[in-house]
Design a protein around this motif. Structure first.
Motif, PDB file in Angstrom:
ATOM      1  N   SER A 108       9.671 -30.177   3.493  1.00  9.24           N
ATOM      2  CA  SER A 108       8.420 -29.136   3.543  1.00  9.24           C
ATOM      3  C   SER A 108       8.722 -27.952   2.687  1.00  9.24           C
ATOM      4  O   SER A 108       9.899 -27.223   2.764  1.00  9.24           O
ATOM      5  CB  SER A 108       8.277 -28.785   5.275  1.00  9.24           C
ATOM      6  N   LYS A 109       7.619 -27.690   2.031  1.00  5.48           N
ATOM      7  CA  LYS A 109       7.773 -26.587   1.084  1.00  5.48           C
ATOM      8  C   LYS A 109       7.302 -25.308   1.858  1.00  5.48           C
ATOM      9  O   LYS A 109       6.976 -25.514   3.064  1.00  5.48           O
ATOM     10  CB  LYS A 109       6.755 -26.391  -0.018  1.00  5.48           C
ATOM     11  N   ALA A 110       7.383 -23.933   1.292  1.00  4.84           N
ATOM     12  CA  ALA A 110       7.244 -22.810   1.945  1.00  4.84           C
ATOM     13  C   ALA A 110       5.729 -22.792   2.099  1.00  4.84           C
ATOM     14  O   ALA A 110       4.913 -23.171   1.232  1.00  4.84           O
ATOM     15  CB  ALA A 110       7.888 -21.625   1.188  1.00  4.84           C
ATOM     16  N   GLU A 111       5.427 -22.619   3.422  1.00  7.37           N
ATOM     17  CA  GLU A 111       3.877 -22.323   3.568  1.00  7.37           C
ATOM     18  C   GLU A 111       3.232 -21.020   3.100  1.00  7.37           C
ATOM     19  O   GLU A 111       3.959 -20.168   3.134  1.00  7.37           O
ATOM     20  CB  GLU A 111       3.584 -22.633   5.079  1.00  7.37           C
ATOM     21  N   PRO A 112       2.040 -21.062   2.971  1.00  4.48           N
ATOM     22  CA  PRO A 112       1.478 -19.597   2.668  1.00  4.48           C
ATOM     23  C   PRO A 112       1.433 -18.795   3.736  1.00  4.48           C
ATOM     24  O   PRO A 112       1.618 -19.028   5.034  1.00  4.48           O
ATOM     25  CB  PRO A 112      -0.247 -20.126   2.543  1.00  4.48           C
ATOM     26  N   LEU A 113       2.145 -17.503   3.379  1.00  6.65           N
ATOM     27  CA  LEU A 113       2.410 -16.295   4.206  1.00  6.65           C
ATOM     28  C   LEU A 113       1.264 -15.227   4.165  1.00  6.65           C
ATOM     29  O   LEU A 113       1.407 -14.426   3.454  1.00  6.65           O
ATOM     30  CB  LEU A 113       3.675 -15.797   3.806  1.00  6.65           C
ATOM     31  N   PRO A 114       0.157 -15.198   5.229  1.00  9.86           N
ATOM     32  CA  PRO A 114      -0.637 -14.324   5.272  1.00  9.86           C
ATOM     33  C   PRO A 114      -0.399 -13.188   5.943  1.00  9.86           C
ATOM     34  O   PRO A 114      -0.014 -12.865   6.825  1.00  9.86           O
ATOM     35  CB  PRO A 114      -1.731 -15.035   6.313  1.00  9.86           C
ATOM     36  N   LEU A 115       0.013 -11.854   5.066  1.00  8.16           N
ATOM     37  CA  LEU A 115       0.389 -10.557   5.542  1.00  8.16           C
ATOM     38  C   LEU A 115      -0.859  -9.882   5.499  1.00  8.16           C
ATOM     39  O   LEU A 115      -1.495  -9.699   4.505  1.00  8.16           O
ATOM     40  CB  LEU A 115       1.363 -10.033   4.679  1.00  8.16           C
ATOM     41  N   ASP A 116      -1.127  -9.252   6.736  1.00  2.68           N
ATOM     42  CA  ASP A 116      -2.417  -8.231   6.900  1.00  2.68           C
ATOM     43  C   ASP A 116      -1.939  -6.885   6.193  1.00  2.68           C
ATOM     44  O   ASP A 116      -0.708  -6.397   6.560  1.00  2.68           O
ATOM     45  CB  ASP A 116      -2.554  -8.143   8.158  1.00  2.68           C
ATOM     46  N   ALA A 117      -2.985  -6.348   5.497  1.00  2.00           N
ATOM     47  CA  ALA A 117      -2.648  -5.075   4.940  1.00  2.00           C
ATOM     48  C   ALA A 117      -2.284  -3.850   5.762  1.00  2.00           C
ATOM     49  O   ALA A 117      -1.633  -2.885   5.515  1.00  2.00           O
ATOM     50  CB  ALA A 117      -3.625  -4.727   3.934  1.00  2.00           C
ATOM     51  N   THR A 118      -2.677  -3.992   7.114  1.00  2.00           N
ATOM     52  CA  THR A 118      -2.458  -3.103   8.217  1.00  2.00           C
ATOM     53  C   THR A 118      -1.060  -3.119   8.769  1.00  2.00           C
ATOM     54  O   THR A 118      -0.627  -2.304   9.486  1.00  2.00           O
ATOM     55  CB  THR A 118      -3.431  -2.945   9.061  1.00  2.00           C
ATOM     56  N   LEU A 119      -0.668  -4.064   8.417  1.00  2.55           N
ATOM     57  CA  LEU A 119       0.778  -4.253   9.092  1.00  2.55           C
ATOM     58  C   LEU A 119       2.045  -3.316   8.368  1.00  2.55           C
ATOM     59  O   LEU A 119       1.786  -2.603   7.222  1.00  2.55           O
ATOM     60  CB  LEU A 119       1.671  -5.722   8.594  1.00  2.55           C
ATOM     61  N   SER A 120       3.084  -2.819   9.166  1.00  2.26           N
ATOM     62  CA  SER A 120       4.086  -1.855   8.855  1.00  2.26           C
ATOM     63  C   SER A 120       5.091  -2.773   8.090  1.00  2.26           C
ATOM     64  O   SER A 120       5.005  -3.960   8.175  1.00  2.26           O
ATOM     65  CB  SER A 120       4.787  -1.256   9.916  1.00  2.26           C
ATOM     66  N   ALA A 121       5.768  -2.198   7.220  1.00  2.00           N
ATOM     67  CA  ALA A 121       7.049  -2.777   6.644  1.00  2.00           C
ATOM     68  C   ALA A 121       8.066  -3.730   7.759  1.00  2.00           C
ATOM     69  O   ALA A 121       8.293  -4.750   7.390  1.00  2.00           O
ATOM     70  CB  ALA A 121       7.768  -1.892   5.928  1.00  2.00           C
ATOM     71  N   GLY A 122       8.238  -3.039   8.811  1.00  2.00           N
ATOM     72  CA  GLY A 122       8.820  -3.652   9.592  1.00  2.00           C
ATOM     73  C   GLY A 122       8.390  -5.052  10.193  1.00  2.00           C
ATOM     74  O   GLY A 122       9.027  -5.862  10.511  1.00  2.00           O
ATOM     75  N   GLU A 123       6.863  -4.897  10.549  1.00  2.00           N
ATOM     76  CA  GLU A 123       6.375  -5.979  11.048  1.00  2.00           C
ATOM     77  C   GLU A 123       6.176  -7.205   9.883  1.00  2.00           C
ATOM     78  O   GLU A 123       6.426  -8.529  10.313  1.00  2.00           O
ATOM     79  CB  GLU A 123       5.015  -5.781  11.495  1.00  2.00           C
ATOM     80  N   ALA A 124       5.979  -6.904   8.830  1.00  6.95           N
ATOM     81  CA  ALA A 124       6.144  -7.814   7.829  1.00  6.95           C
ATOM     82  C   ALA A 124       7.459  -8.491   7.406  1.00  6.95           C
ATOM     83  O   ALA A 124       7.363  -9.747   7.298  1.00  6.95           O
ATOM     84  CB  ALA A 124       5.728  -6.847   6.380  1.00  6.95           C
ATOM     85  N   PHE A 125       8.454  -7.667   7.838  1.00  3.23           N
ATOM     86  CA  PHE A 125       9.533  -8.186   7.636  1.00  3.23           C
ATOM     87  C   PHE A 125       9.906  -9.407   8.702  1.00  3.23           C
ATOM     88  O   PHE A 125      10.453 -10.478   8.408  1.00  3.23           O
ATOM     89  CB  PHE A 125      10.972  -7.158   7.862  1.00  3.23           C
ATOM     90  N   ARG A 126       9.510  -9.060   9.970  1.00  5.93           N
ATOM     91  CA  ARG A 126       9.356 -10.122  11.053  1.00  5.93           C
ATOM     92  C   ARG A 126       8.744 -11.412  10.621  1.00  5.93           C
ATOM     93  O   ARG A 126       9.288 -12.503  10.660  1.00  5.93           O
ATOM     94  CB  ARG A 126       8.830  -9.397  12.332  1.00  5.93           C
ATOM     95  N   HIS A 127       7.565 -11.036  10.110  1.00  5.55           N
ATOM     96  CA  HIS A 127       6.517 -12.623   9.399  1.00  5.55           C
ATOM     97  C   HIS A 127       7.391 -13.194   8.482  1.00  5.55           C
ATOM     98  O   HIS A 127       7.239 -14.367   8.378  1.00  5.55           O
ATOM     99  CB  HIS A 127       5.484 -11.950   9.240  1.00  5.55           C
ATOM    100  N   ILE A 128       8.178 -12.503   7.502  1.00  8.02           N
ATOM    101  CA  ILE A 128       8.627 -13.065   6.374  1.00  8.02           C
ATOM    102  C   ILE A 128       9.968 -13.946   6.880  1.00  8.02           C
ATOM    103  O   ILE A 128      10.165 -14.959   6.489  1.00  8.02           O
ATOM    104  CB  ILE A 128       9.294 -11.889   5.269  1.00  8.02           C
ATOM    105  N   VAL A 129      10.765 -13.355   7.909  1.00 12.99           N
ATOM    106  CA  VAL A 129      12.065 -13.906   8.292  1.00 12.99           C
ATOM    107  C   VAL A 129      11.378 -15.144   8.975  1.00 12.99           C
ATOM    108  O   VAL A 129      12.124 -16.446   8.776  1.00 12.99           O
ATOM    109  CB  VAL A 129      12.749 -13.201   9.172  1.00 12.99           C
ATOM    110  N   HIS A 130      10.220 -14.971   9.700  1.00 10.06           N
ATOM    111  CA  HIS A 130       9.938 -16.339  10.539  1.00 10.06           C
ATOM    112  C   HIS A 130       9.631 -17.469   9.650  1.00 10.06           C
ATOM    113  O   HIS A 130       9.909 -18.730   9.791  1.00 10.06           O
ATOM    114  CB  HIS A 130       8.776 -16.128  11.486  1.00 10.06           C
ATOM    115  N   SER A 131       8.792 -17.311   8.442  1.00 12.82           N
ATOM    116  CA  SER A 131       8.494 -17.987   7.694  1.00 12.82           C
ATOM    117  C   SER A 131       9.557 -18.863   7.024  1.00 12.82           C
ATOM    118  O   SER A 131       9.554 -20.053   6.754  1.00 12.82           O
ATOM    119  CB  SER A 131       7.573 -17.408   6.416  1.00 12.82           C
ATOM    120  N   CYS A 132      10.645 -18.134   6.488  1.00 14.60           N
ATOM    121  CA  CYS A 132      11.819 -18.694   5.926  1.00 14.60           C
ATOM    122  C   CYS A 132      12.432 -19.679   7.160  1.00 14.60           C
ATOM    123  O   CYS A 132      13.060 -20.665   6.721  1.00 14.60           O
ATOM    124  CB  CYS A 132      12.795 -17.588   5.451  1.00 14.60           C
ATOM    125  N   LEU A 133      12.625 -19.018   8.255  1.00 14.46           N
ATOM    126  CA  LEU A 133      13.421 -20.019   9.240  1.00 14.46           C
ATOM    127  C   LEU A 133      12.279 -21.246   9.646  1.00 14.46           C
ATOM    128  O   LEU A 133      13.343 -22.338   9.819  1.00 14.46           O
ATOM    129  CB  LEU A 133      13.224 -19.134  10.679  1.00 14.46           C
TER     130      LEU A 133
END
Length: 484
Positions: free
Chosen positions: A197-222
């Motif tokens: 499996s390659k990395a899947e597209p990571l949709p980040l909403d522009a309304t997110l804070s940096a902290g919430e974006a970090f959570r989404h990014i880590v979960h994508s990598c995991l």
């Protein structure tokens, strides 16, 4: 909408009886047979929107459930509705009606899940957790899959209690963070998805804070890592080892990218352990790359033996308690770590993700350009370091790419990523020869003549000029992130 706070753990089917025999969970156990039918349109409209729709039958009682699976590993939105039969109900109580619009009549049953669930409810003074052991068979046409998992659902108290249970379970049977729900497995069955499996597209909403974006990014990598880890636990798959290594590199890049916000002893320990695991996978990957080249037969025989040992080391690492616990604790830290509440990091944590991305991409780009204007003045080690910086910039840009997904900015982002990839490839060609010989030395193979050794000086000069061109083109690219 109810918000479901749960943690999934994957265990081997043969370990279910061991877990039950250990009597780890206090209280009375109840067992129930569940029959669930999952629906979507023929073109997978719900799946594309991050929704799942099922009708579950338990003892003649039917309940329709809609789930939103975009909130991460632990948090999921959920809507439930009692129904009379296996026909989806589209009303205003869930997002289904608005989401599907005129496509509601296109819903079709896609796959069925037959599940034996063992259930415990564990209450303490400060928390309540529902623990479910699920042993499932998924069917889609003539295809089927078996699955065994544990779901820990929080009914009261802190999410930290879920991870305490995960650690306890992991001491009884090997348990790994689950990144696929039953709907995910069913869709993969329907769509014949298998392999690395390659990395899947990571949709980040522009309304997110940096902290919430970090959570989404880590979960994508995991998620990318775990999907490939499952393959490597049973198969010496060269594509899976490559993609698992990419996932770990992405994860390490994320930790480095957000370090000003999440730094601390736990961050540093995770970074150290991920580097250790990356090196083990890297040895197997490097040998696979060597075996793809034309080599003397005797060298190939020795490399195949080295490959066997390297993949045995990979499997030993993945089966170790150290790696299983690393992924559990990394998930726990991402969801409940002190970085989420430290007062001195609040401003950075609450920064809009677009602002954070602009500042970090600027810094990474400046660092790359400052170090690499004249490649012919750099030695091999310095060029290798430059390549690693380019890779970190590429991963970071990919993390934030969905913020720049409109019009001209999207085209500029695509061009920038293509230029970064080109630079990586050309710098890689420059360093491959020396890195290859270093690996031969480590494996005790000595100096191995390669087919193009006779023209290496000319080839090196050409590759150096090509890499310089790629760097110059990257420097000239529009810095699109500054416009958001």
């Amino acid at each position: 909408m109810n918000q479901e706070i749960e943690l999934k753990l994957d265990i081997a089917a043969e370990d279910a009886s061991r877990l039950l025999a250990a009597k780890l969970f206090p209280g009375r156990r109840t067992s129930v047979h569940q029959d669930s039918l999952y629906f979507d349109t023929p073109d997978g409209l719900l799946q594309k929107g991050g929704l799942s729709l099922r009708i579950r039958t338990v003892k003649k009682r039917k309940v329709q459930t809609v789930k939103l699976a975009k909130a991460g590993v632990v948090l999921r939105g959920e809507w439930e509705l009692p129904v009379l039969d296996d026909v989806p109900v589209l009303d205003g109580a869930s997002p289904l009606k608005d989401f599907l619009g005129e496509r509601g009549d296109d819903l079709r049953p896609l796959f069925r899940v037959e599940n034996l669930r063992s259930l415990w409810t564990v209450r303490t003074a400060d928390a309540a957790v529902e623990i479910a052991l699920d042993r499932s068979t998924l069917r889609a046409g003539d295809r089927q899959a078996q699955r065994c998992e544990i779901e820990l659902e929080l009914q009261g108290g802190s999410p930290a209690v879920l991870f305490a249970w995960a650690r306890d379970i992991n001491t009884v049977v090997p348990a790994r963070i689950g990144v696929l729900c039953k709907a995910d497995v069913g869709y993969r069955l329907v769509q014949h998805i298998a392999g690395a499996s390659k990395a899947e597209p990571l949709p980040l909403d522009a309304t997110l804070s940096a902290g919430e974006a970090f959570r989404h990014i880590v979960h994508s990598c995991l998620r990318q890592y775990r999907l490939n880890e499952d393959i490597l636990l049973t198969d010496s798959d060269r594509s899976a080892v490559h993609q698992a290594r990419v996932a770990l590199r992405r994860l390490r890049s994320a930790l480095r990218l957000f370090r000003p916000m999440v730094k601390g002893r736990r961050h540093d320990r995770f970074a150290h352990d991920l580097q250790w695991l990356t090196r083990i996978l890297g040895r197997a990957r490097d040998i696979d790359v060597l075996l793809s080249e034309e080599l003397p037969t005797d060298i190939q025989v020795l490399l195949h033996e080295a490959r066997r040992k390297a993949y045995a080391d990979v499997r030993a690492a993945l089966e170790s308690p150290r790696v299983r616990l690393l992924m559990i604790e990394l998930t726990e830290w991402t969801e409940t770590g002190r970085w989420r509440s430290k007062a001195k990091c609040r401003d950075l944590r609450d920064t809009p993700v677009a602002t954070f991305a602009r500042e970090r991409l600027d810094a990474l780009f400046h660092n790359l350009g400052h170090d690499g204007h004249h490649l012919d003045d750099m030695d091999e080690e310095e060029r290798h370091t430059l390549r690693k910086k380019a890779k970190r910039l590429r991963y970071s840009t990919e993390f934030f790419a969905s913020l720049y997904d409109a019009g001209k900015t999207r085209k500029q982002c695509v061009r920038f990523l293509a230029a970064l990839e080109e630079l990586q490839d050309r710098l890689g060609a420059l360093t491959d020869r020396s890195m290859r010989q270093a690996l031969f030395d480590e494996l005790g193979l000595g100096t191995v003549a390669m087919p193009d050794d006779g023209k290496s000086a000319q080839a090196h000069a050409h590759m150096l000029a090509s890499a310089q061109d790629a760097l110059d083109q990257l420097v000239d690219c529009k810095k699109f992130w500054r416009d958001l």
